[in-house]
Design an enzyme around this catalytic site. Structure first.
Site, short mmCIF file in Angstrom:
data_model
loop_
_atom_site.label_atom_id
_atom_site.label_comp_id
_atom_site.label_asym_id
_atom_site.label_seq_id
_atom_site.Cartn_x
_atom_site.Cartn_y
_atom_site.Cartn_z
N LYS A 165 4.33 -2.89 -6.48
CA LYS A 165 5.75 -2.64 -6.72
C LYS A 165 6.62 -3.11 -5.57
CE LYS A 165 9.16 -0.76 -9.01
NZ LYS A 165 9.64 -1.57 -10.15
N HIS A 192 16.50 -32.42 -21.35
CA HIS A 192 16.18 -33.20 -20.15
C HIS A 192 14.72 -33.05 -19.75
CE1 HIS A 192 20.39 -34.13 -19.68
NE2 HIS A 192 20.69 -32.84 -19.78
N GLU A 251 14.76 -13.63 -16.77
CA GLU A 251 14.21 -12.28 -16.64
C GLU A 251 13.19 -12.00 -17.76
OE1 GLU A 251 14.14 -10.26 -14.34
OE2 GLU A 251 13.73 -8.30 -15.20
N GLU A 264 4.44 -11.40 -15.91
CA GLU A 264 3.81 -10.38 -15.08
C GLU A 264 3.06 -9.32 -15.89
OE1 GLU A 264 7.88 -7.96 -13.80
OE2 GLU A 264 6.18 -7.96 -12.43
N TRP A 293 -3.11 -2.42 -1.54
CA TRP A 293 -2.86 -3.75 -2.11
C TRP A 293 -3.42 -4.71 -1.06
CZ3 TRP A 293 -0.05 -8.25 -0.95
CH2 TRP A 293 0.15 -9.12 -2.03
N LYS A 327 9.24 -11.07 -17.08
CA LYS A 327 8.58 -9.86 -17.61
C LYS A 327 7.30 -10.24 -18.35
CE LYS A 327 10.34 -7.65 -15.71
NZ LYS A 327 11.46 -7.39 -14.86
N ASN A 335 -0.25 0.32 6.04
CA ASN A 335 0.46 -0.54 5.08
C ASN A 335 1.10 -1.64 5.90
OD1 ASN A 335 2.08 -1.66 3.09
ND2 ASN A 335 3.66 -0.07 3.28
N GLY A 336 0.89 -2.90 5.50
CA GLY A 336 1.51 -4.02 6.22
C GLY A 336 0.47 -5.02 6.66
N CYS A 347 0.80 -1.22 0.00
CA CYS A 347 0.00 0.00 0.00
C CYS A 347 0.85 1.28 0.00
CB CYS A 347 -0.89 0.01 1.23
SG CYS A 347 -1.80 -1.52 1.46
N ARG A 381 2.15 1.31 -5.91
CA ARG A 381 2.29 0.49 -4.71
C ARG A 381 1.06 -0.37 -4.44
NH1 ARG A 381 6.59 2.22 -1.54
NH2 ARG A 381 5.73 1.02 0.18
O1 M6R Z 1 12.13 -4.07 -4.61
P1 M6R Z 1 12.74 -5.39 -4.88
O2 M6R Z 1 13.84 -5.34 -5.88
O3 M6R Z 1 13.18 -6.10 -3.63
O4 M6R Z 1 11.56 -6.27 -5.51
C1 M6R Z 1 11.71 -7.64 -5.73
C2 M6R Z 1 10.62 -8.18 -6.64
O5 M6R Z 1 9.37 -8.03 -6.02
C3 M6R Z 1 10.59 -7.48 -8.00
O6 M6R Z 1 11.81 -7.58 -8.65
C4 M6R Z 1 9.50 -8.10 -8.91
O7 M6R Z 1 9.85 -9.40 -9.23
C5 M6R Z 1 9.32 -7.24 -10.16
N1 M6R Z 1 7.95 -6.87 -10.30
C6 M6R Z 1 9.75 -7.92 -11.39
O8 M6R Z 1 9.60 -7.12 -12.51
#
Ligand code: M6R
Length: 617
Positions: free
Chosen positions: A612, A509, A486, A493, A77, A490, A103-104, A2, A27
């Site tokens: 985020k 394998h 990576e 998500e 969130w 991407k 938040n939390g 949040c 967030r």
């Molecule tokens: O803020 P951080 O780098 O610790 O975040 C870690 C992951 O939550 C973050 O990299 C997430 O996987 C991204 N949305 C990927 O694009």
């Protein structure tokens, strides 16, 4: 998770709070809400499920004025309770005098809720947060006139992670905010004050900030701030100047933040390098670890989540190559649960863009409990992970607002490599001129990334062509393997498409069974000149999948005539040294994922179900 903002000052709070929420919507976007206190103290609230625009519409349609110069705002969130109007923050006590945002996760909310219910309090939401509103109202009644003490008393009863901000009708012109394991910064303006989860919320108004420590609370009025512990004692806190400017947190003419952040990558890499080499030595930012301690390191463990973890996979290749130290890479969420072997001579590198990720923070704490030393690689000044680490390398990539990490990934890779060079330097394994050569190669990368960005039309066209695919696979070897991971992350998500990254050698394998007619397979190919053996192995893999009907999308070095005939789509990149290839090869994968998601009609800055900063475990 949040986003939270609070404002006290001479201006009308509502527009400032809404603007702050707009800057923090990354967030969380399950709901949004505001509470504004008018000059007589009364607290008006508006809240709405869904994105911030829904709240804006509510305020407009219902002509809600919400006048007053003290206000709080929240983007959610969801953790406890669905993303509905009734679960949207702020939450109020039964009399409506208290409004609280959070938040939390309050882990002991169930017994607190039961206690309130047995005292006859009727709760109106399914959240963990609402208990705080009722408890705070009762605590304030017990000590009228001291909102900070009341908040401290409530916080002492809470378990878990929380940033809380509250306003009380009987305390006009004052906000109290508290934190444990969740972020909170104070913005110190000229006759006005802010509290927020992130400096992005207030940098348009002030760049002077205060970073609160663990289990601290702050009371703000237009005149200033007062920080204390939960029990009212004095507390250590740090003031700092924010060097990001407002433009950095704006879209700057791009349709999405993510597009802007992809375009900013050359600058992000240049900024990450800035100030980290003094002509002969690598310089870390907050070097609370001396060379002597770096010399005794006998193992490196890199921890992180998601993209940060992928950057750690790359760190392994570089750090082992330069230092001959064993490097393990571990998902932060798994780390502390498997009793990892850690000693005083273990260096744990905790990688996190936000510096807030709960899994990574807990990994840091576990490592420190075991007496290991911790070096943070982070993008966010004032965040918790650097604060709890022994040393820090900041990536200085600027604020990253798109939920999918792009420029921060490149920044992390570079910063991780700097850690490797710093270790090699401290241990006398590389001469200053060798370190200088590696650094000079890194300094050429912004130009190579810029060149790569000019070649993305083909990738965008490809994104449109394959946007209907059921799945996409990504293959790579050596440093190409983390790039494949990576690329797949991407795509998952952003485009909600099944995507997997594999080490190309593993294909035979098992995963080769996934290959079917027309399946797009992206292959990250190494330089034929610099890695001929690896290149020939990968060529075999490409031929194997093509023979089984896959659509081959080959990312390769400029002029790679060997691989070109086997590519249904060829994406050529400028030649760069082996370990630096990920800094260019990741770029087309980011653009591809964004384009597929865009073609499918998705918001690439705010992918579904995500936030985020993940401040819960
Ligand atoms: O803020 P951080 O780098 O610790 O975040 C870690 C992951 O939550 C973050 O990299 C997430 O996987 C991204 N949305 C990927 O694009």
């Amino acid at each position: 998770m949040c986003g939270i903002i609070g404002y006290v000052g001479p201006q009308q709070a509502l527009p400032l709070v809404m603007d702050g929420l707009r800057r923090m919507e990354y967030r969380g976007y399950d709901s949004a809400g505001v509470a504004v206190q008018d000059d007589l103290g009364a607290v008006g609230v508006a809240r709405k499920a869904g994105v911030l625009a829904n709240l804006e519409k509510l305020i407009l349609d219902d002509d809600l004025k919400l006048p007053g110069s003290t206000g709080i705002g929240h983007t959610r969130w969801a953790t406890h309770g669905g993303p509905t109007d009734r679960n949207a923050h702020p939450h109020r006590d039964v009399t409506g005098r208290v409004a609280v945002i959070h938040n939390g996760i309050i882990e002991n909310f169930a017994p607190l809720r039961a206690e309130l219910e047995s005292a006859g309090v009727e709760l109106t939401s399914d959240t963990d947060t609402e208990v705080v509103a009722h408890l705070l109202a009762a605590q304030y009644d017990a000590r009228p006139g001291d909102l900070a003490a009341a908040m401290g008393a409530v916080c002492r009863r809470l378990h878990g992670a929380f940033t809380l901000v509250a306003v009380h009708a009987d305390a006009p012109g004052q906000l109290v905010a508290a934190r444990r394991n969740s972020p909170l910064v104070v913005g110190v303006g000229d006759g006005e004050m802010f509290v927020a989860s992130d400096v992005a919320a207030f940098i348009a108004h002030t760049r002077e900030a205060v970073e609160l420590g663990q289990d601290q609370l702050v009371s703000i009025t237009a005149q200033g701030y007062d920080v204390s512990s939960f029990s009212g004692g004095s507390a250590d806190f740090r003031t700092f100047h924010v060097d990001w400017d407002t433009d950095a947190a704006e879209k700057g003419g791009f349709e999405f933040f993510m597009d802007k952040e992809i375009a900013e990558q050359p600058q992000a890499v240049a900024d990450t390098l800035l100030g980290h080499f003094d002509g002969s030595r690598i310089v870390l930012d907050e070097q609370r670890l001396g060379d002597e301690e770096l010399r005794t390191v006998d193992k490196v463990v890199v921890v992180g989540c998601g993209t940060a973890y992928n950057s750690g996979m790359l760190a392994k290749y570089a750090i082992e190559h330069w230092t001959r130290l064993p490097v393990e890479v571990e998902l932060a969420s798994e780390f502390r649960y498997r009793d990892p072997v850690l000693t005083r001579d273990t260096l744990v590198v905790a990688v996190s863009q936000s510096g807030e990720t709960a899994d990574t923070l807990e990994a840091v704490r576990h490592a420190r409990e075991q007496k290991a030393r911790v070096l943070a690689v982070c993008n966010t000044n004032g965040s918790q992970i650097p604060r709890e680490s022994d040393a820090v390398v900041y990536m200085h990539a600027g604020p990253e607002i798109g939920v999918a990490s792009t420029k921060a990934f490149l920044g992390m890779v570079v910063a991780n490599y700097l850690v490797g060079l710093a270790l090699a330097q401290a241990r006398g394994l590389m001469y200053a001129d060798e370190i200088g050569r590696e650094f000079a190669a890194l300094e050429k990368m912004p130009a190579a990334i810029s060149e790569t960005l000019t070649r993305m039309d083909r990738v965008r066209a490809l994104g449109k062509e394959i946007s209907d695919s059921r799945a996409v696979l990504f293959l790579g070897r050596h440093v190409g393997y983390p790039v494949a991971l990576e690329g797949a992350l991407k795509l998952k998500e952003l485009a909600y498409m099944h995507a997997e990254g594999f080490a190309a050698g593993e294909l035979k394998h098992g995963p080769i069974a996934l290959i079917e007619e027309g399946l797009p397979v992206v292959v990250v190919t190494p330089s034929p000149k610099l890695r001929p053996l690896l290149h020939s192995k990968l060529l075999s893999n490409i031929r194997e999948i093509q023979a089984r009907g896959a659509r081959t999308i080959v990312i390769c070095e400029d002029g790679d005539d060997i691989v070109a005939p086997f590519a249904d789509t060829l994406i050529e990149l400028p030649p760069v040294p082996v370990l630096l290839q990920p800094l260019v090869a990741t770029v087309p994968l980011q653009v591809l994922a964004a384009e597929i998601a865009r073609t499918r009609g998705y918001d690439i800055d705010k992918p579904r179900n995500l936030a985020k900063s993940v401040t819960v475990e």
